[in-house]
Design a protein around this motif. Structure first.
Motif, PDB file in Angstrom:
ATOM      1  N   SER C 133       0.820  -1.209   0.000  1.00  0.00           N
ATOM      2  CA  SER C 133       0.000   0.000   0.000  1.00  0.00           C
ATOM      3  C   SER C 133       0.860   1.268   0.000  1.00  0.00           C
ATOM      4  CB  SER C 133      -0.916   0.011   1.224  1.00  0.00           C
ATOM      5  OG  SER C 133      -0.165   0.229   2.393  1.00  0.00           O
TER       6      SER C 133
ATOM      7  N   PHE E  11     -10.988   5.707  -1.301  1.00  0.00           N
ATOM      8  CA  PHE E  11     -10.782   4.276  -0.981  1.00  0.00           C
ATOM      9  C   PHE E  11     -10.876   4.137   0.523  1.00  0.00           C
ATOM     10  CE2 PHE E  11      -8.047   4.330  -4.878  1.00  0.00           C
ATOM     11  CZ  PHE E  11      -8.814   3.467  -5.626  1.00  0.00           C
ATOM     12  N   LEU E  14      -9.205   6.714   2.612  1.00  0.00           N
ATOM     13  CA  LEU E  14      -8.222   7.485   1.843  1.00  0.00           C
ATOM     14  C   LEU E  14      -8.877   8.185   0.662  1.00  0.00           C
ATOM     15  CD1 LEU E  14      -5.081   7.954   1.193  1.00  0.00           C
ATOM     16  CD2 LEU E  14      -5.430   6.100  -0.446  1.00  0.00           C
ATOM     17  N   ALA E  16      -8.017   9.327  -2.480  1.00  0.00           N
ATOM     18  CA  ALA E  16      -6.876   9.207  -3.394  1.00  0.00           C
ATOM     19  C   ALA E  16      -6.895  10.309  -4.447  1.00  0.00           C
ATOM     20  CB  ALA E  16      -6.887   7.841  -4.064  1.00  0.00           C
ATOM     21  N   PRO E  35       4.165  13.422  -7.183  1.00  0.00           N
ATOM     22  CA  PRO E  35       4.926  12.407  -6.445  1.00  0.00           C
ATOM     23  C   PRO E  35       4.266  11.032  -6.534  1.00  0.00           C
ATOM     24  CG  PRO E  35       4.453  14.310  -5.072  1.00  0.00           C
ATOM     25  CD  PRO E  35       3.727  14.520  -6.343  1.00  0.00           C
ATOM     26  N   ASN E  36       5.018  10.019  -6.198  1.00  0.00           N
ATOM     27  CA  ASN E  36       4.450   8.679  -6.176  1.00  0.00           C
ATOM     28  C   ASN E  36       3.309   8.637  -5.166  1.00  0.00           C
ATOM     29  OD1 ASN E  36       7.744   8.045  -6.531  1.00  0.00           O
ATOM     30  ND2 ASN E  36       6.353   7.050  -7.948  1.00  0.00           N
ATOM     31  N   GLY E  37       2.224   8.065  -5.608  1.00  0.00           N
ATOM     32  CA  GLY E  37       1.072   7.965  -4.711  1.00  0.00           C
ATOM     33  C   GLY E  37       0.212   9.214  -4.700  1.00  0.00           C
ATOM     34  N   ALA E  38       0.446  10.139  -5.629  1.00  0.00           N
ATOM     35  CA  ALA E  38      -0.314  11.387  -5.634  1.00  0.00           C
ATOM     36  C   ALA E  38      -1.744  11.151  -6.116  1.00  0.00           C
ATOM     37  CB  ALA E  38       0.370  12.419  -6.517  1.00  0.00           C
ATOM     38  N   GLY E  39      -1.974  10.051  -6.816  1.00  0.00           N
ATOM     39  CA  GLY E  39      -3.336   9.773  -7.279  1.00  0.00           C
ATOM     40  C   GLY E  39      -3.485   9.847  -8.782  1.00  0.00           C
ATOM     41  N   LYS E  40      -2.365   9.888  -9.496  1.00  0.00           N
ATOM     42  CA  LYS E  40      -2.433  10.046 -10.946  1.00  0.00           C
ATOM     43  C   LYS E  40      -3.082   8.831 -11.603  1.00  0.00           C
ATOM     44  CE  LYS E  40       2.067  10.369 -11.111  1.00  0.00           C
ATOM     45  NZ  LYS E  40       2.415  10.216  -9.683  1.00  0.00           N
ATOM     46  N   THR E  41      -2.583   7.662 -11.235  1.00  0.00           N
ATOM     47  CA  THR E  41      -3.137   6.453 -11.850  1.00  0.00           C
ATOM     48  C   THR E  41      -4.598   6.278 -11.463  1.00  0.00           C
ATOM     49  OG1 THR E  41      -0.967   5.412 -11.836  1.00  0.00           O
ATOM     50  CG2 THR E  41      -2.864   3.948 -11.997  1.00  0.00           C
ATOM     51  N   THR E  42      -4.899   6.606 -10.238  1.00  0.00           N
ATOM     52  CA  THR E  42      -6.293   6.497  -9.796  1.00  0.00           C
ATOM     53  C   THR E  42      -7.190   7.406 -10.632  1.00  0.00           C
ATOM     54  OG1 THR E  42      -5.453   6.086  -7.583  1.00  0.00           O
ATOM     55  CG2 THR E  42      -7.787   6.620  -7.791  1.00  0.00           C
ATOM     56  N   GLN E  83      -0.084   1.288 -16.163  1.00  0.00           N
ATOM     57  CA  GLN E  83       1.237   1.460 -15.560  1.00  0.00           C
ATOM     58  C   GLN E  83       1.830   0.083 -15.237  1.00  0.00           C
ATOM     59  OE1 GLN E  83       1.211   3.804 -11.986  1.00  0.00           O
ATOM     60  NE2 GLN E  83       3.416   3.681 -11.732  1.00  0.00           N
ATOM     61  N   GLU E 160       3.003   6.292 -17.620  1.00  0.00           N
ATOM     62  CA  GLU E 160       4.420   5.926 -17.471  1.00  0.00           C
ATOM     63  C   GLU E 160       4.888   4.909 -18.501  1.00  0.00           C
ATOM     64  OE1 GLU E 160       6.218   5.396 -13.721  1.00  0.00           O
ATOM     65  OE2 GLU E 160       4.642   6.467 -12.666  1.00  0.00           O
ATOM     66  N   HIS E 192       7.359  10.367 -15.173  1.00  0.00           N
ATOM     67  CA  HIS E 192       8.261  10.958 -14.181  1.00  0.00           C
ATOM     68  C   HIS E 192       9.532  11.496 -14.827  1.00  0.00           C
ATOM     69  CE1 HIS E 192       5.952  10.032 -10.665  1.00  0.00           C
ATOM     70  NE2 HIS E 192       5.935   8.728 -10.919  1.00  0.00           N
TER      71      HIS E 192
HETATM   72  N1  LIG Z   1      -7.695  -0.010  -5.347  1.00  0.00           N
HETATM   73  C1  LIG Z   1      -7.164   0.728  -4.375  1.00  0.00           C
HETATM   74  N2  LIG Z   1      -7.575   0.555  -3.106  1.00  0.00           N
HETATM   75  C2  LIG Z   1      -7.060   1.267  -2.103  1.00  0.00           C
HETATM   76  N3  LIG Z   1      -6.136   2.217  -2.266  1.00  0.00           N
HETATM   77  C3  LIG Z   1      -5.679   2.457  -3.509  1.00  0.00           C
HETATM   78  C4  LIG Z   1      -6.165   1.714  -4.620  1.00  0.00           C
HETATM   79  N4  LIG Z   1      -5.541   2.158  -5.737  1.00  0.00           N
HETATM   80  C5  LIG Z   1      -4.690   3.113  -5.319  1.00  0.00           C
HETATM   81  N5  LIG Z   1      -4.774   3.310  -3.995  1.00  0.00           N
HETATM   82  C6  LIG Z   1      -4.036   4.290  -3.199  1.00  0.00           C
HETATM   83  O1  LIG Z   1      -4.303   5.564  -3.754  1.00  0.00           O
HETATM   84  C7  LIG Z   1      -3.145   6.383  -3.715  1.00  0.00           C
HETATM   85  C8  LIG Z   1      -2.872   6.931  -5.089  1.00  0.00           C
HETATM   86  O2  LIG Z   1      -2.352   5.900  -5.902  1.00  0.00           O
HETATM   87  P1  LIG Z   1      -1.990   6.079  -7.444  1.00  0.00           P
HETATM   88  O3  LIG Z   1      -1.640   4.739  -7.937  1.00  0.00           O
HETATM   89  O4  LIG Z   1      -3.101   6.775  -8.100  1.00  0.00           O
HETATM   90  O5  LIG Z   1      -0.702   6.996  -7.388  1.00  0.00           O
HETATM   91  P2  LIG Z   1       0.182   7.528  -8.601  1.00  0.00           P
HETATM   92  O6  LIG Z   1       0.080   8.970  -8.546  1.00  0.00           O
HETATM   93  O7  LIG Z   1      -0.202   6.875  -9.855  1.00  0.00           O
HETATM   94  O8  LIG Z   1       1.635   7.065  -8.139  1.00  0.00           O
HETATM   95  P3  LIG Z   1       2.875   6.535  -9.029  1.00  0.00           P
HETATM   96  O9  LIG Z   1       3.516   7.735  -9.581  1.00  0.00           O
HETATM   97  O10 LIG Z   1       3.770   5.866  -8.048  1.00  0.00           O
HETATM   98  O11 LIG Z   1       2.336   5.633 -10.041  1.00  0.00           O
HETATM   99  C9  LIG Z   1      -2.019   5.512  -3.158  1.00  0.00           C
HETATM  100  O12 LIG Z   1      -1.850   5.835  -1.784  1.00  0.00           O
HETATM  101  C10 LIG Z   1      -2.513   4.129  -3.331  1.00  0.00           C
HETATM  102  O13 LIG Z   1      -2.008   3.282  -2.316  1.00  0.00           O
END
Ligand SMILES: Nc1ncnc2c1ncn2[C@@H]1O[C@H](COP(=O)(O)OP(=O)(O)OP(=O)(O)O)[C@@H](O)[C@H]1O
Ligand SMILES: Nc1ncnc2c1ncn2[C@@H]1O[C@H](COP(=O)(O)OP(=O)(O)OP(=O)(O)O)[C@@H](O)[C@H]1O
Ligand SMILES: [Mg+2]
Ligand SMILES: [Mg+2]
Lengths: 350, 393, 233, 294, 240
Positions: C133, E11, E14, E16, E35-42, E83, E160, E192
């Motif tokens: 996570s 979530f 959280l 996201a 940053p990593n975990g900023a929520g982009k992929t979400t 990704q 990415e 990135h």
């Molecule tokens: N299905 C899910 N259930 C619970 N939490 C999630 C889920 N998907 C993502 N998250 C959380 O949401 C937050 C955002 O994640 P996300 O993958 O969108 O980041 P990101 O910006 O794409 O990061 P990266 O640059 O590392 O790819 C993270 O803290 C991740 O742990």
């Protein structure tokens, strides 16, 4: 060159076509040559298992819905046409499609309820559905005959789909099998085949590329159920006895899947190959060991199963498609060296 | 002389193998005995053996026996589903189907000409159990119309048809049917059933069971302290020595409705007594143990075929065989079980069914299964009716 | 100390490495660079023993060319795999503890853990969180920490900055540098060629499974062939 | 009536304890090595026969024999794992299923050849003993099996959570390659896990032997229930196996009483399907693990 | 073309993604960093229908595609890459891409032609018959792009896709992105590698902790204090 080129996917050639026609011709001629009824029964049995496995293959092999509950669909076909025939005198030729319709409805229910399940979860759920159906049929005695099942009165006529000469049964079964194989071929090469393959490999990615996986799943299990039910009717009108502990049993489901897997699932001819291998094998083993040491036949059968899986985990079809790789595997499995030995250097320091 | 080949079809592997093999062993003893006497029609008897663990296999094997092995008769088969499948083939391919053990009513209800059954059918067993319950009502201190009967059965084809017959007969005889339950023979626990019975307070329980569920049921009856004044089992489950081994002394007093396992030999005609001794000896020599009731029944079937039917037919021609079979007339006491043979004729109800098949009620007494009913076949007095309460044992 | 001779590697039918010769001396940082699919990951995996390989690999004079992966790791040669590959349903602390699975490392588990936490305080904060996570950068730290827990004599990094935000890229490179300073030998595979060669002593260039160039890192950085092929002008 | 209901619940829980016991080994092997062992019921069967044989040869009580059977079955598991499971580790999951189906057939028929189809009963001083609390009956063998089930669950749970080997097993379950890079002998863990799972089956067999007669195909009835329990509880979850087992036991006795004995199996299959629909990974499964499948 | 209005995704506890607004014009390339975990992929997942957003709306060419299933979104003209790549491992590279193309046409010959075009564009044409499982990571990423292109999208979401490329490969990939844009496809790209973002983006959006932190032209955004502190790092530029 010959068989392999015929089997290579997505490359239908004229030669392949001619070859398959030739094979069909041989198939059709074969029962005429060897016509005693035991031989006919034997041929029927091979064709029957090939049909059941080929029907399973559409969901289990192509769409990745690894069902261990196909006995339910098969049973619905067998029971459907038989009940309609016995209660209403409806010809099995028509009842067959009613039964198949019931199987499709049941499959749709299963499919809709198990959309999120994969792998062993789906397999277990499919067993559970089939068991629920079996228990229901066992306990609904007045209608289904309960555990005793139904025994069709033998009244040969074309309309009743009953024949004194087993040749008829063989040709009907052969026709059904060829139709299913044809469907499989066409399906594999069509856009639906791609959609199913994509779904089997990775559902989420398939979805993102525009594959409606819900429809694809329902379609594949529905079609598979339909064809399984047809096999069920054909079975019932030949054996003339259907009882839940056989046609609705888990063992039956497993055997169907087994044949497709041994032959090579997700390939059109895999199930046929599986049946051609397994049916004679088990028939031979049983005839050979009956009355001697009890259990020996199943013991040998089980052991062969293990060896087969270890040696050819992808099924026989893979051996035909990639003979050299398989040969190497075989040598490896039996302890021979597969490639040159690791280089041994004289001095320990470079 | 060239041997006379008979088709023999039993489940020799798979889940029904236990009894299938017992019957087959009895058949082997019959063959050895007849060959010692010079065979049949002067020809030594050999068997073409078929192992049929399931109906599809029965179909295949019956076909093989008739078409390939050219046998005039297939004898078998113990399991009803196999009998149904195999007899259907015999009807089509032209051979006599000679059933010695299987009891499904349907086997002789299909108007097949080539299917003969020497033993009783399932309905007869269920009815007998209810008849017997009525018979002992007095001993239980009740008027039959107040007798509370519970019917329980495992849900295989055997259990269902016997159970239904018992339940129907109970009602027909004017007794109280206070419970009528089915369960799967593969259960691991029957406490809910035992507790249901506890609530229903039956005077007699008529139970059709396979072996492990019979043992399980009786164990849990004791554990849960259910008092059953009369326990009437039906079928092999309650008759096998394995049942005794599993339940021990608590089995004492349980009834079992079946072909007699140890008939009162002294009541049998002298010839049958001799035959009985010879069979038991032969079986012991071969298998180092005593045969069970199904072994006795199977032997009787084969023996009738070898010593009566085929000799009278004089050939192995199907028509002759069938004619001879339907003409069989062996008085009661001819078979080891004490039964006789007289078939319902073609055109009659249940053609091919032996009307002289004998069902007896046995009781576990000091570790032995004794025939206690009907009087004519009995070799011991009934006792422990009603059974003592668990707290008094 | 790490000597690779005539190393071939296979994925089923396909040969991916062809006769690789490579040396890493104690205390060195050595970079392996190359295009995609050149076989860099395969090389590290072949040394670690996770792909089918033939050839001679020795580590501190021990022949490890035929050992299974866990035995190689027990010799103190540890890999931080591409894509991190943490145990996602275990906590950060459990992941780190598993790094110290080898008997010699297990004995020093507590002190190693302190060292790792001191090096990466973020991990201390997150020690109870499920590894799966965490953000990519945090996961990378955890993966590096996990390798350090093994008391390694040498670490092989496979693209440790893959998918990390620039700020985390810095952090990771600093981490690698500080690990080098503790005297641990490093074999580094990294697409950030400039950066990785800049901190390396020597480098190898891999192309289609062959070593095509090798030498001191500084020379490679200025080598015109490399410049053209990998540094993007 | 209320006494009957209490008894039903007690009986259900005790039965559930047995189901849990049968399932623990299965879920362990399933969780760590991703092997779907369809021969698991047959392992229990072998355990029962071993207990029977040792009991009747030596005269030792089956609860003492258990101390021999369990380690023997551990060794047996190691052997099978080495001979059969190891070669199919990388094979497609369907192939694995059929290898274990084959293994089950072999075991069933070897025992059939050795012992015949007869039902064998194992003696024990506890067989037939019943503990009575008021009207409630607690059969001793069931009670012992239940207690052992609890103990085994606790021990294995703690073992996985706290011991290094246990953690290594969890690591292997999550990422085999990564685990091997962490000095974990993955094949060794596979071997050990299979041995442990088989030992659990053997222990179960020894505990069942005084209660149920053993025959060659007795395992077939057990394996399906074990799979239902494992999937219901959640793939690889030890606590899930316990809860799943107890749940199935309760469903069986309650539905048997209130709906009818013939509906017992139907009832638990329906509950099983309902749970899978709502929580595809089972009650205690790691979310998303239903997609892991392989 | 694409408009994102106030998307949020929760979530459990959280958040996201928190109230993010975006819009992309035709043929525009919008860079998404953070940053990593900023929520982009979400955010991508919400847009592409992998799961529905908790709040907010997504409009494609003015039509709402909010809450549509992934396959419907795809058919509406929006394609995405993953990704964490998800190749159909057992299929050949070409067949992987054909799956994308069967959206366009149920004629397999035609679909194969579309797929081959896409492979030529992404430079995978020479590996068309290899099983996808044997591609290394960057190859798989290009396969993701190829498949997405074969669906003939109007808007392409790239997550990415350049991670793991070496500098000269990155240059080639930049050319590829430009080529895709030249087909009139709008692109939303997460990356990135600043080299890429600066080279291709018309505008940049920066996310942090689920919310939008900054938006604007590349030069402005990359010199933004908050962005440097949260994402780029103080000594950004020392190597880039
Ligand atoms: N299905 C899910 N259930 C619970 N939490 C999630 C889920 N998907 C993502 N998250 C959380 O949401 C937050 C955002 O994640 P996300 O993958 O969108 O980041 P990101 O910006 O794409 O990061 P990266 O640059 O590392 O790819 C993270 O803290 C991740 O742990
Ligand atoms: N699991 C696999 N099965 C078959 N072939 C593979 C597998 N993994 C890698 N390959 C092949 O091996 C070759 C080398 O791959 P490898 O992953 O070592 O490259 P790499 O140099 O690490 O590339 P990257 O920079 O993309 O990480 C490639 O041609 C690839 O296709
Ligand atoms: Mg790599
Ligand atoms: Mg992301």
């Amino acid at each position: 060159m010959t068989l392999t080129s015929l089997l290579a996917p997505y490359r239908p050639t004229r030669k392949g076509l001619l070859l398959s026609l030739a094979m069909v011709a041989v198939l059709v001629a074969l029962p005429l040559i060897a016509a005693d009824s035991y031989t006919l029964h034997f041929v029927w049995k091979v064709l029957f298992w090939a049909l059941a496995a080929a029907a399973w293959n559409i969901a289990g092999g192509y769409a990745g819905q690894f069902s261990l509950g196909h006995a339910a669909f098969f049973g619905l076909g067998a029971y459907g046409s038989t009940l309609l025939y016995m209660h209403f005198g409806l010809s099995p030729w028509i009842g067959m499609f009613v039964g198949a319709g019931a199987a499709v409805a049941f499959a749709t229910l299963i499919g809709a309820l198990t959309l999120r399940l994969q792998g062993p979860f789906f397999a277990l759920a499919s067993i559970a559905f089939a068991e629920v159906l079996r228990i229901a049929i066992v306990n609904w005695r007045s209608f289904t005959g309960g555990a005793e099942g139904l025994s069709l009165p033998f009244d040969p006529s074309f309309a009743n789909m009953m024949f004194s000469d087993r040749l008829w049964y063989v040709y009907i079964m052969m026709a059904a099998l060829l139709i299913v194989l044809l469907i499989t071929y066409v399906l594999e090469r069509s856009w639906i085949g791609y959609a199913l393959a994509a779904m089997r490999e990775n559902e989420e990615a398939a979805e993102a590329l525009g594959v409606d996986t819900v429809r694809a799943k329902l379609f594949s299990i529905g079609l598979s159920a339909f064809l399984s039910a047809i096999a069920g009717t054909l079975y019932a009108n030949y054996i003339l006895l259907i009882e839940p502990s056989t046609v609705l049993s888990i063992g039956f489901s497993v055997e169907i899947a087994l044949i497709a897997i041994i032959g090579g699932m997700g390939t059109p001819l895999g199930p046929v190959l599986g049946a051609v291998l397994i049916v004679p094998l088990s028939e031979y083993l049983r005839a050979e060991f009956a009355g001697s040491l009890q259990g020996l036949y199943l013991l040998v059968y089980g052991a062969l199963l293990i060896v087969m899986v270890i040696v050819l985990p992808q099924g026989l079809m893979s051996a035909i498609r990639a003979p050299r790789a398989t040969a190497r595997r075989l040598r490896g499995a039996f302890g021979g060296s597969t490639r040159r030995r690791p280089v041994r250097e004289e001095s320990r320091h470079a | 002389a060239d041997p006379l080949k008979i088709g023999v079809l039993f489940p020799l592997s798979g889940p029904m193998a236990l009894i299938g093999n017992e019957a087959y062993q009895a058949a082997e003893v019959a063959r050895d005995m007849i060959n010692k006497r010079g065979g049949v029609l002067g020809r030594p008897v050999t068997y073409a053996v078929a192992d049929a663990p399931a109906p599809t296999a029965a179909n295949a094997e019956a076909t093989r026996l008739i078409v390939r092995e050219k046998v005039p008769v297939i004898a078998g088969s113990y399991a009803s589903s196999l009998a149904l499948a195999a007899s259907e083939v015999a009807e089509r391919e032209g051979a006599l189907y000679w059933e010695t053990i299987a009891v499904a009513d349907k086997i002789t209800q299909r108007k097949y000409k080539n299917t003969i059954r020497l033993t009783f059918n399932a309905s007869m067993m269920g009815q007998t159990a209810a008849d017997f319950a009525k018979d002992i009502a007095g001993k239980l201190g009740k008027d039959p119309k107040d007798l509370r009967i519970a019917v329980i059965s495992e849900d295989s084809e055997f259990g269902q048809s016997v159970g239904d017959a018992a339940a129907n007969q109970t009602k027909a005889l004017g007794m109280q049917l206070v419970a009528n339950e089915r369960y799967s023979r593969t259960v691991n626990d029957l406490s809910s059933l035992v507790l249901s019975l506890k609530a229903a307070k039956p005077d007699a329980v008529i139970a059709t069971s396979y072996l492990n569920d019979a043992a399980l049921f009786w164990r849990q009856v004791r554990e849960l302290d259910l008092h059953i004044p009369a326990m009437i089992g039906i079928g092999t489950g309650y008759a096998l020595p394995d049942f005794l081994a599993a339940t021990g002394a608590s089995a004492d007093g349980i009834f079992d409705v079946d072909a007699p396992a140890s008939p009162n030999v002294s009541n049998l005609p002298e010839a049958t007594q001799k035959l009985y001794a010879e069979f038991i000896e032969g079986f012991r020599a071969k298998e180092k143990r005593d045969p069970g009731p199904l072994g006795l029944i199977a032997f009787g079937g084969f023996w009738t075929l070898f010593t009566d039917v085929i000799p009278r037919a004089g050939s192995t021609d199907l028509a002759a065989l069938r004619k001879a079979a339907y003409a069989t007339d062996l008085p009661d006491g001819s078979l080891l079980t004490g039964a006789g043979v007289k078939l319902n004729q073609i055109g009659e109800k249940e053609a091919g069914q032996n009307s002289r098949a004998l069902i007896s009620v046995m009781q576990w007494q000091d570790g032995k299964l004794q025939v206690v009913w009907p009087q004519s076949a009995a070799n011991a007095e009934m006792r422990k009716v009603p059974l003592p309460k668990w707290s008094d044992r | 100390m790490l000597t690779v001779r005539k190393l071939d590697a296979f994925y089923g039918e396909i040969q991916t490495l062809h006769g690789i010769d490579l040396d890493v001396l104690e205390g060195e940082v050595v970079s392996v660079v190359g295009a995609n699919a050149a076989g860099k990951t395969t090389l590290l995996n072949a040394i670690s023993g996770t792909v089918e390989r033939y050839g001679r690999v020795s580590f501190f004079d021990q022949d490890i060319g035929t050992l299974p992966p866990h035995a190689i790791a027990r010799h103190g040669l540890v890999q931080v795999p591409e894509g991190r590959r943490l145990f996602p349903f275990m906590t950060v602390r459990e992941n780190l503890e598993l790094g110290a699975f080898a008997p010699h490392a297990r004995a020093h588990r507590a002190e190693s853990l302190e060292k790792v936490f001191d090096l990466m305080p973020r991990l201390r904060e997150r020690s109870g969180q499920l590894a799966g996570s965490m953000s990519g950068g945090e996961q990378q730290m955890c993966a590096i920490g996990r390798a350090l827990m093994a008391k390694p004599r040498a670490i092989m990094f496979d693209e440790p900055t893959l998918g990390l935000a620039p700020i985390m890229v810095d952090v990771v490179f600093k981490l690698v540098r500080s690990i080098k300073e503790t005297g641990i030998t490093i074999l580094l595979v990294e697409q950030n060629v400039k950066h990785s060669l800049a901190m390396s002593d020597r480098g190898y260039v891999l192309e289609n499974g062959h070593i095509v160039l090798s030498g001191p890192a500084a020379d490679l950085l200025t080598d015109p062939r490399l410049k053209e092929a990998y540094l993007g002008g | 009536m209320s006494a009957i209901i209490v008894q039903l619940v007690v009986s259900g829980l005790l039965l559930g304890g047995i189901y849990a016991l049968i399932s623990i080994g299965l879920t362990l092997i399933f969780g760590v090595s991703r092997i779907k062992n369809f021969a698991h019921g047959d392992f229990v069967m072998v355990g029962m026969y071993l207990t029977y044989v040792l009991n009747s040869w030596s005269g030792l009580d089956s609860y003492l024999v258990l101390l021999i059977v369990t380690p023997l079955m551990f060794l047996f598991g190691l052997f099978l794992s080495w001979a059969i499971i190891r070669p199919i580790q990388g094979a497609p999951q369907v192939a694995q299923i059929f290898a274990t189906v084959g293994l089950g057939l072999v075991l069933q028929n070897v025992t059939l050849m050795i012992f015949g189809g007869d039902f064998r009963t194992t003696a024990s001083v506890f067989a037939g003993k019943v503990l009575r609390i008021g009207d409630i009956a607690l059969p001793a063998p069931l009670l012992i099996a239940f207690a052992v089930a609890m103990a085994v669950v606790a021990v294995i749970y703690l073992f996985l959570k706290t011991s290094y080997t246990g953690k290594a097993m969890r690591a292997v379950a999550q990422d085999r390659r990564s685990a091997s890079l962490m000095s974990i002998d993955v094949k060794g863990i596979d071997l050990f896990t299979f041995g442990l799972g088989t030992a659990c089956a053997g222990l179960t067999g020894a505990l069942l032997a005084p209660m149920f007669p053993v025959y060659p195909t007795v395992g077939i009835n057990l394996v399906l229930i074990a799979f239902v329990v494992v999937v219901l509880g959640g793939l690889g979850s030890i606590a899930g196996a316990l809860i799943g087992g107890l749940a199935i036991g309760l469903i069986e006795t309650l539905s048997g009483f209130f709906i009818g004995s013939e509906m017992r199996q139907m009832a638990y299959f329906l509950v099983f399907l309902a749970v899978l629909l709502l929580r595809p990974a089972g009650l205690f499964g790691q979310r998303g693990s239903e997609k892991l499948g392989a | 073309m694409l408009e994102v209005r106030g998307i949020s995704k929760q979530f459990g506890g959280l958040r996201a993604v928190n109230d993010v607004h975006l819009s992309i014009g035709k043929g525009e390339i919008l860079g998404l960093i953070g940053p990593n975990g900023a929520g982009k992929t979400t955010l991508f997942n919400c847009i592409a229908g992998a799961f529905p957003p908790t709040e907010g709306q997504v409009l494609l060419e003015g039509r709402s595609i909010t809450g549509l299933k992934a396959h419907q979104v795809c058919r509406a003209g929006l394609a995405r890459t993953y990704q964490i790549v998800k190749p159909f491992g057992g299929l050949s590279v070409l067949d992987n891409v054909v799956v994308g193309a069967i959206n366009q046409t149920h004629n397999i010959a035609e679909a194969r032609r579309i797929a081959e075009e896409a492979l030529v564009l992404t430079g995978l044409a020479d590996r068309r018959d290899m099983p996808a499982a044997s591609l290394p990571l960057p190859g798989r990423k290009r396969l993701e792009i190829s498949r997405a292109l074969a669906t003939r999208p109007k808007v392409l979401l790239l997550d990415e896709v350049m991670a793991g490329l070496n500098p000269s490969e990155v240059e080639k990939a930049i050319v590829l992105i430009e080529a895709i844009r030249a087909h009139g496809i709008s692109i939303l790209i997460i990356e990135h590698l600043m080299r890429v973002i600066t080279a291709v983006s018309d505008r940049i959006v920066v996310m942090n902790h689920g919310s939008k932190l900054a938006e604007g032209l590349p030069v402005d955004v990359l010199n933004d204090k908050a962005v440097i502190q949260a994402y780029l790092g103080e000594d950004f530029g020392a190597h880039g």
